[in-house]
Design a protein around this motif. Sequence first.
Motif, short mmCIF file in Angstrom:
data_model
loop_
_atom_site.label_atom_id
_atom_site.label_comp_id
_atom_site.label_asym_id
_atom_site.label_seq_id
_atom_site.Cartn_x
_atom_site.Cartn_y
_atom_site.Cartn_z
N ILE A 30 0.86 -1.18 0.00
CA ILE A 30 0.00 0.00 0.00
C ILE A 30 0.90 1.23 0.00
CG2 ILE A 30 -1.74 1.33 1.25
CD1 ILE A 30 -1.52 -2.33 1.93
N ASP A 31 0.81 1.99 -1.08
CA ASP A 31 1.61 3.21 -1.24
C ASP A 31 0.79 4.39 -0.73
OD1 ASP A 31 2.84 5.58 -2.33
OD2 ASP A 31 3.86 4.33 -3.79
N TYR A 32 1.32 5.06 0.28
CA TYR A 32 0.59 6.20 0.86
C TYR A 32 0.24 7.25 -0.18
CZ TYR A 32 2.30 4.53 5.44
OH TYR A 32 2.58 3.80 6.54
N ARG A 33 1.13 7.45 -1.13
CA ARG A 33 0.90 8.52 -2.12
C ARG A 33 -0.13 8.14 -3.17
NH1 ARG A 33 7.14 10.30 -2.64
NH2 ARG A 33 7.17 11.71 -0.87
N THR A 34 -0.07 6.92 -3.68
CA THR A 34 -1.00 6.55 -4.75
C THR A 34 -2.28 5.93 -4.24
OG1 THR A 34 0.14 4.43 -5.07
CG2 THR A 34 0.84 6.25 -6.47
N ASP A 35 -2.19 5.16 -3.15
CA ASP A 35 -3.38 4.50 -2.62
C ASP A 35 -4.11 5.35 -1.59
OD1 ASP A 35 -2.90 2.16 -4.15
OD2 ASP A 35 -1.45 1.49 -2.65
N GLY A 36 -3.40 6.34 -1.05
CA GLY A 36 -4.01 7.22 -0.05
C GLY A 36 -3.91 6.65 1.35
N LEU A 37 -4.21 7.49 2.30
CA LEU A 37 -4.17 7.15 3.72
C LEU A 37 -5.24 7.97 4.42
CD1 LEU A 37 -2.62 5.78 6.12
CD2 LEU A 37 -1.24 7.86 6.19
N SER A 38 -6.11 7.30 5.13
CA SER A 38 -7.17 8.03 5.83
C SER A 38 -6.71 8.41 7.23
CB SER A 38 -8.44 7.17 5.91
OG SER A 38 -8.24 6.10 6.82
N GLN A 76 -2.00 14.89 18.15
CA GLN A 76 -2.92 15.47 17.16
C GLN A 76 -2.16 16.25 16.09
OE1 GLN A 76 -5.99 17.91 18.86
NE2 GLN A 76 -6.99 18.27 16.91
N LYS A 77 -1.19 17.06 16.52
CA LYS A 77 -0.41 17.86 15.58
C LYS A 77 0.46 16.96 14.69
CE LYS A 77 2.74 21.84 15.61
NZ LYS A 77 3.46 22.78 16.47
N ALA A 78 1.08 15.95 15.29
CA ALA A 78 1.94 15.04 14.53
C ALA A 78 1.13 14.25 13.51
CB ALA A 78 2.66 14.10 15.48
N LEU A 79 -0.05 13.77 13.90
CA LEU A 79 -0.88 13.02 12.97
C LEU A 79 -1.34 13.90 11.81
CD1 LEU A 79 -3.05 10.80 15.36
CD2 LEU A 79 -1.04 10.14 14.02
N ALA A 80 -1.66 15.15 12.10
CA ALA A 80 -2.05 16.07 11.02
C ALA A 80 -0.90 16.29 10.05
CB ALA A 80 -2.53 17.39 11.62
N LEU A 81 0.32 16.43 10.58
CA LEU A 81 1.49 16.61 9.73
C LEU A 81 1.74 15.37 8.87
CD1 LEU A 81 3.97 18.32 12.23
CD2 LEU A 81 3.02 19.35 10.16
N MET A 82 1.64 14.18 9.48
CA MET A 82 1.87 12.93 8.74
C MET A 82 0.79 12.70 7.69
SD MET A 82 3.34 10.20 11.53
CE MET A 82 2.48 10.71 13.02
N LEU A 83 -0.43 13.07 8.00
CA LEU A 83 -1.51 12.90 7.03
C LEU A 83 -1.30 13.83 5.83
CD1 LEU A 83 -4.07 11.22 6.69
CD2 LEU A 83 -5.35 13.08 7.73
#
Length: 117
Positions: A30-38, A76-83
């Motif tokens: 699963i590629d974060y860039r092409t498949d996405g990440l919720s 919360q801030k780290a997850l927003a940055l990673m997303l």
Amino acid sequence: MTKIYGIKNCDTMKKARAWLEQQQLPYQFIDYRTDGLSAEQLAHFAAKCGWQNLLNTRGTTYRQLADSDKADLTEQKALALMLAQPAMIKRPLLEHNGHYTLGFSVTTYQHVFGLSA
């Protein structure tokens, strides 16, 4: 089914995928860039691995952040940055039999899959 999450062009991802293929272990990439990440998936990964472990602070993407973005990091801030920037997620993230493993080392993967050295 074993799943491995990351970014296609990452050298460590290439090593991990090559190792899985050499061992003839089936997996889904699963590629974060092409498949996405919720946001839900990322929160699940953080719950399993710890958000501090999930955040790749050694990578270029993180190091190029403004100091204000890196200051006073909360989950919360780290997850927003990673997303927003999936390249900040440590890779690979291997999911096998309900267990999650970050990074790649032959020894660790041998242990995860119950293979002898």
